[in-house]
Design an enzyme around this catalytic site. Structure first.
Site, PDB file in Angstrom:
ATOM      1  CE  LYS B  54      -4.382  -1.505   0.404  1.00 30.76           C
ATOM      2  NZ  LYS B  54      -5.549  -1.007  -0.361  1.00 30.76           N
ATOM      3  CB  SER B  79      -9.617  -0.135  10.246  1.00 24.87           C
ATOM      4  OG  SER B  79     -10.068  -1.105   9.324  1.00 24.87           O
ATOM      5  CD  GLU B 205     -13.562 -12.066  -5.162  1.00 24.73           C
ATOM      6  OE1 GLU B 205     -13.540 -10.845  -4.915  1.00 24.73           O
ATOM      7  OE2 GLU B 205     -14.382 -12.588  -5.940  1.00 24.73           O
ATOM      8  N   GLY B 209     -16.325 -13.356   0.166  1.00 22.09           N
ATOM      9  CA  GLY B 209     -16.583 -12.091  -0.535  1.00 22.09           C
ATOM     10  C   GLY B 209     -16.217 -12.235  -1.997  1.00 22.09           C
ATOM     11  CG  ASP B 211     -16.864  -8.145  -4.279  1.00 20.36           C
ATOM     12  OD1 ASP B 211     -16.294  -8.798  -3.375  1.00 20.36           O
ATOM     13  OD2 ASP B 211     -16.359  -7.119  -4.788  1.00 20.36           O
ATOM     14  CB  SER B 305      -0.621  -8.193  -0.547  1.00 26.94           C
ATOM     15  OG  SER B 305      -1.347  -8.856   0.474  1.00 26.94           O
TER      16      SER B 305
END
Lengths: 320, 320
Positions: B54, B79, B205, B209, B211, B305
């Site tokens: 990130k 968070s 994923e 989840g 999606d 990651s």
């Protein structure tokens, strides 16, 4: 008795290990530097083949055997990293290996040793003597015994880790090394004689087993009962007749750390460096953390000796 | 609406990040190769600054702000790793940063964010809307909002991790990347367009989840409630309007893995690679482990990651 190994032997071992051992990375952390006030370089032998520096010594010793010895094979007794190191080195060099391990050795270590193709001979830790079993196997089958630390080739091989660190990091002021039987520390001392004449060397052992410190300060090898510590790779009872004089000649001092300090260091390795380090591998860093004020502004090497720890045990140690 | 970023933007981001982000190492393991039958290359973003990829996106976005925006400062709500990434990037670039975090955020993450010099504004996860708080702070103080994934500079910055991997490892046949909002996967897709045209890309994923998989297969962005999974970095409710079209254009497929598979992968990372990887960071490897037979003999990249996980939680997950 074997002659003492020399700095040239460490360089020769490095040649033998080329292409077989990993040249392990050197890790740094701004956070660790900020917290210690030193500039810290971690030599990551937990990322070595089979997970510990022990591979270096075992491979060096096995690679120097004569053809007849190779054909007959080797024997070692160990419940820890030396067992796996000898097993893997033997597989690479295509020789038979027999490892004498206690019946209650961690299953993961027995499985790893078998996985490298070695034969495992069990014994009862309470009623049987592993040295006698090893000697009997050696005599009966003509096997060559590979001792865990008190052997010139083993010492020279272990020294290659520090040699790489000295090559990769200029101008180290100090190097911290864990201490059990003294193979890694003596090898590091030889490497320093060759490649880092001004670097001060510090050995670190568990507080529960301070025979190394007492030996170093008294000038005589002190024997103790098996110490009660989580640093299972440093539960040795005495230094070696080869490792001791080398350590005495070149090392600045021996420090001890508590098991609680080892766990604290283990947590910093996990949270800050994202590395799994076994308790014995935390000895050097734990000592530096306590002594940090004395090393402010200095370039300090920390030898991270290994990362082999049962995950359940690791989880228990990490949890507060 | 922002324009889609391009492969050239990833290369430009790599230039901006030079000297600020770590060029993280690529780890390999003979044991993993033996167990999967593939030749696996782990891109270790758990060893990135602040412990996750990130940082790349946040720094890229912040470094492109105009002087007036820099002076006023930035705001982000998160968070997780995005909070720390924005806080650290802002400190490096000498701008004020405000992070909106829930009152029940892990103390270690709040402490890390404060430690990087950011101001933390708390909110109640149940009764308050963090997006509204962020927007209000932005409007009131002229702050620039830094979204966690759906921003061209963030996507371009995240893509630099895969770009480095493609530069360091020739001829990758496939690359597995974790998928939350899609910033890392879309950035990796752009990097692949630039540097690895024949490498197949797979997003991974949490099964809870899915999606992303449903969006990818249906062609429309699917919205879901916050999924219940240990992969807290992938608890997003939908892909972004920028990340989705890039992913659809270049990615081969999206896979899902269970929490149990994440824990298994986490244990392999700890025991074999001696690396601490957070649950979200295990997504890519968990998928490869299950699909390994399809990749036998291939050269496969796995994007690791991040490594930020509370140690007590980590210990609980590791223990069987």
């Amino acid at each position: 008795m074997n002659p003492l190994p020399s700095p040239a032997d460490v360089r020769a071992a490095a040649e033998r290990l080329r292409g077989h051992a990993h040249r392990t990375p050197v890790a740094t952390s701004r956070r660790v530097d900020g917290e210690t006030g030193a500039c810290v370089f971690f030599k990551c032998e937990n990322l070595q083949r089979m997970g510990a520096f022990k591979f270096r010594g075992a491979f060096t010793a096995l690679s120097r055997l004569a053809d007849a010895q190779r054909r007959a094979g080797v024997v070692a007794y160990s419940s820890g990293n030396h067992a796996q190191a000898v097993a893997l080195a033997a597989r690479i060099l295509d020789m038979p290996a027999t490892i004498v391990m206690p019946h209650d050795a961690p299953r993961s270590k027995v499985a790893a040793t078998l996985g490298y193709g070695a034969r495992v001979v069990g014994y009862d830790r309470v009623t049987e003597d592993r040295e006698r079993i090893g000697a009997a196997l050696a005599a009966e089958h003509g096997l060559t015994l590979v001792p865990p630390y008190d052997h010139p080739d083993v010492i020279a091989g272990q020294g290659t880790a520090a040699l790489e660190l000295f090559e990769d990091v200029d101008g180290l002021d100090a190097l911290f090394v864990c201490l059990g039987g003294g193979g890694l520390l003596a090898g590091s001392a030889l490497a320093a004689e060759a490649a880092a004449p001004t670097c001060r060397l510090f050995g670190v052992e568990p507080a529960a087993g301070d025979d190394g410190q007492r030996s170093f300060r008294s000038g005589e090898i002190v024997h103790i009962p098996t110490p009660d510590t989580i640093a299972d790779g440093a539960q040795t009872q005495h230094l070696g007749t080869l490792t001791f004089p080398i350590i005495r000649r070149r090392v600045t001092d021996i420090h001890t750390v508590t098991d609680a300090e080892l766990v604290d260091a283990m947590r910093v390795f996990a949270s800050t460096l994202k590395m799994v380090v076994e308790p014995t591998g935390c000895l050097a860093f734990a000592a530096l953390r306590r002594l940090a004020p004395e090393f402010a502004g200095q370039r300090v090497g920390v030898l991270v000796s290994g990362g082999n720890v049962d995950l359940d045990r690791y989880a228990t140690l990490l949890a507060r």
